[in-house]
Motif scaffolding. Structure first.
Motif, PDB file in Angstrom:
ATOM      1  N   LEU A  70     -68.603  35.869 -25.538  1.00  0.00           N
ATOM      2  CA  LEU A  70     -69.867  36.425 -26.043  1.00  0.00           C
ATOM      3  C   LEU A  70     -70.554  37.292 -24.995  1.00  0.00           C
ATOM      4  O   LEU A  70     -71.765  37.506 -25.056  1.00  0.00           O
ATOM      5  CB  LEU A  70     -70.817  35.277 -26.453  1.00  0.00           C
ATOM      6  CG  LEU A  70     -70.387  34.400 -27.622  1.00  0.00           C
ATOM      7  CD1 LEU A  70     -71.433  33.326 -27.878  1.00  0.00           C
ATOM      8  CD2 LEU A  70     -70.173  35.222 -28.880  1.00  0.00           C
ATOM      9  N   SER A  71     -69.776  37.812 -24.066  1.00  0.00           N
ATOM     10  CA  SER A  71     -70.357  38.588 -22.964  1.00  0.00           C
ATOM     11  C   SER A  71     -71.085  39.846 -23.445  1.00  0.00           C
ATOM     12  O   SER A  71     -72.017  40.311 -22.797  1.00  0.00           O
ATOM     13  CB  SER A  71     -69.280  38.971 -21.952  1.00  0.00           C
ATOM     14  OG  SER A  71     -68.276  39.755 -22.570  1.00  0.00           O
ATOM     15  N   PHE A  72     -70.691  40.372 -24.621  1.00  0.00           N
ATOM     16  CA  PHE A  72     -71.357  41.564 -25.161  1.00  0.00           C
ATOM     17  C   PHE A  72     -72.834  41.299 -25.478  1.00  0.00           C
ATOM     18  O   PHE A  72     -73.640  42.226 -25.547  1.00  0.00           O
ATOM     19  CB  PHE A  72     -70.654  42.042 -26.443  1.00  0.00           C
ATOM     20  CG  PHE A  72     -70.785  41.088 -27.600  1.00  0.00           C
ATOM     21  CD1 PHE A  72     -71.831  41.205 -28.505  1.00  0.00           C
ATOM     22  CD2 PHE A  72     -69.871  40.055 -27.764  1.00  0.00           C
ATOM     23  CE1 PHE A  72     -71.957  40.316 -29.560  1.00  0.00           C
ATOM     24  CE2 PHE A  72     -69.991  39.165 -28.826  1.00  0.00           C
ATOM     25  CZ  PHE A  72     -71.033  39.294 -29.724  1.00  0.00           C
ATOM     26  N   ALA A  73     -73.194  40.028 -25.646  1.00  0.00           N
ATOM     27  CA  ALA A  73     -74.581  39.681 -26.000  1.00  0.00           C
ATOM     28  C   ALA A  73     -75.322  39.012 -24.836  1.00  0.00           C
ATOM     29  O   ALA A  73     -76.433  38.522 -25.014  1.00  0.00           O
ATOM     30  CB  ALA A  73     -74.589  38.757 -27.216  1.00  0.00           C
ATOM     31  N   SER A  74     -74.723  39.014 -23.650  1.00  0.00           N
ATOM     32  CA  SER A  74     -75.342  38.356 -22.495  1.00  0.00           C
ATOM     33  C   SER A  74     -76.619  39.065 -22.059  1.00  0.00           C
ATOM     34  O   SER A  74     -76.738  40.281 -22.143  1.00  0.00           O
ATOM     35  CB  SER A  74     -74.371  38.341 -21.315  1.00  0.00           C
ATOM     36  OG  SER A  74     -73.297  37.481 -21.595  1.00  0.00           O
ATOM     37  N   LEU A  75     -77.559  38.261 -21.589  1.00  0.00           N
ATOM     38  CA  LEU A  75     -78.801  38.764 -21.009  1.00  0.00           C
ATOM     39  C   LEU A  75     -78.864  38.307 -19.558  1.00  0.00           C
ATOM     40  O   LEU A  75     -78.170  37.369 -19.172  1.00  0.00           O
ATOM     41  CB  LEU A  75     -80.003  38.216 -21.784  1.00  0.00           C
ATOM     42  CG  LEU A  75     -80.078  38.620 -23.259  1.00  0.00           C
ATOM     43  CD1 LEU A  75     -81.142  37.794 -23.979  1.00  0.00           C
ATOM     44  CD2 LEU A  75     -80.368  40.106 -23.401  1.00  0.00           C
ATOM     45  N   SER A  76     -79.687  38.960 -18.778  1.00  0.00           N
ATOM     46  CA  SER A  76     -79.784  38.613 -17.352  1.00  0.00           C
ATOM     47  C   SER A  76     -81.090  37.889 -17.059  1.00  0.00           C
ATOM     48  O   SER A  76     -81.960  38.411 -16.363  1.00  0.00           O
ATOM     49  CB  SER A  76     -79.684  39.882 -16.498  1.00  0.00           C
ATOM     50  OG  SER A  76     -78.443  40.490 -16.678  1.00  0.00           O
ATOM     51  N   PHE A  77     -81.233  36.690 -17.598  1.00  0.00           N
ATOM     52  CA  PHE A  77     -82.421  35.903 -17.301  1.00  0.00           C
ATOM     53  C   PHE A  77     -82.254  35.218 -15.957  1.00  0.00           C
ATOM     54  O   PHE A  77     -81.185  34.676 -15.659  1.00  0.00           O
ATOM     55  CB  PHE A  77     -82.658  34.829 -18.365  1.00  0.00           C
ATOM     56  CG  PHE A  77     -83.125  35.362 -19.688  1.00  0.00           C
ATOM     57  CD1 PHE A  77     -83.996  36.430 -19.775  1.00  0.00           C
ATOM     58  CD2 PHE A  77     -82.698  34.759 -20.858  1.00  0.00           C
ATOM     59  CE1 PHE A  77     -84.428  36.912 -20.990  1.00  0.00           C
ATOM     60  CE2 PHE A  77     -83.129  35.229 -22.090  1.00  0.00           C
ATOM     61  CZ  PHE A  77     -83.997  36.312 -22.158  1.00  0.00           C
ATOM     62  N   PRO A  78     -83.318  35.184 -15.150  1.00  0.00           N
ATOM     63  CA  PRO A  78     -83.227  34.409 -13.907  1.00  0.00           C
ATOM     64  C   PRO A  78     -83.108  32.917 -14.223  1.00  0.00           C
ATOM     65  O   PRO A  78     -83.479  32.463 -15.304  1.00  0.00           O
ATOM     66  CB  PRO A  78     -84.540  34.728 -13.177  1.00  0.00           C
ATOM     67  CG  PRO A  78     -85.438  35.332 -14.178  1.00  0.00           C
ATOM     68  CD  PRO A  78     -84.600  35.875 -15.288  1.00  0.00           C
ATOM     69  N   GLU A  79     -82.612  32.184 -13.262  1.00  0.00           N
ATOM     70  CA  GLU A  79     -82.362  30.757 -13.465  1.00  0.00           C
ATOM     71  C   GLU A  79     -83.629  29.999 -13.872  1.00  0.00           C
ATOM     72  O   GLU A  79     -83.580  29.104 -14.723  1.00  0.00           O
ATOM     73  CB  GLU A  79     -81.775  30.168 -12.175  1.00  0.00           C
ATOM     74  CG  GLU A  79     -81.200  28.795 -12.341  1.00  0.00           C
ATOM     75  CD  GLU A  79     -80.547  28.296 -11.057  1.00  0.00           C
ATOM     76  OE1 GLU A  79     -80.814  27.130 -10.693  1.00  0.00           O
ATOM     77  OE2 GLU A  79     -79.789  29.060 -10.430  1.00  0.00           O
TER      78      GLU A  79
END
Length: 197
Positions: A70-79
């Motif tokens: 599902l990497s196409f829908a990944s977001l870059s939220f901080p931990e």
């Protein structure tokens, strides 16, 4: 165990806990159909919500097995945002249990009016008319932050939003029909999903 693996494990645990909680109450606290005076008929909105729920479940399982699929829908939220999502889900589960206990015999798994039902205005219902739906939004909305994936978040949040809007619309009209002025007064003092300011 790396942080991503922790979230991949936590997300299904939270969703399964939510489903188990609902299942327990449906199995052991549901009232017979003969107690129903009036209920909501399932329509197109419920069917669409059901499809979104299935898509949410499949995407969550996919994420738990291999998030790269599902990497196409990944977001870059901080931990910290993702841990905040876990906290929001736990808050939602606590609110859900509080609301269930407060409703006691007035609870139903489907929006309906039952014989001898009373208007509950204590516990979380003192300030919020639909705290169970607030809990649903907190729990299922948190999936966006925990997974850091817009597809998972969109499916669960979309399902919840459609179902909550439909249920509240029906329930408010039902409560006004059966409780009249008593419910109108209650509406003045409480908010639908959040306390009135």
């Amino acid at each position: 165990m790396n942080v991503e693996t922790i979230f991949r494990v936590l997300l299904p645990i939270l969703i399964v806990s939510f489903a188990a909680h609902r299942g327990y109450y449906v199995k052991y606290h549901s009232k017979p159909e003969s107690d129903t005076m009036k209920k909501r008929e399932e329509g197109a909105v419920s069917k669409i919500a059901g499809l979104l729920g299935m898509a949410g479940f499949v995407s969550m399982v996919t994420y738990a097995i291999n998030p790269n699929w599902l990497s196409f829908a990944s977001l870059s939220f901080p931990e910290w945002v993702r841990w905040t999502g876990v906290g929001i889900a736990l808050l939602g589960l606590a609110l859900l249990q509080w609301a269930q206990v407060t409703l006691a015999n007035s609870w139903s798994d489907t929006p309906r009016m039952m014989k001898e039902q009373t208007l509950i205005t204590s516990g979380p219902y003192r300030t919020i008319r639909h705290p169970i739906y607030t809990a649903f939004i907190l729990i299922l909305g948190s999936t966006l932050f925990i997974s850091s994936n817009w597809l998972i978040g969109l499916c669960w949040t979309g399902m919840t939003t459609l179902e909550v809007i439909s249920r509240i619309s029906f329930e408010e009209s039902l409560m006004l029909e059966f409780f009249g002025e008593q419910y109108r007064e209650y509406m003045k003092k409480s908010g639908q999903l959040l306390p009135k300011i």
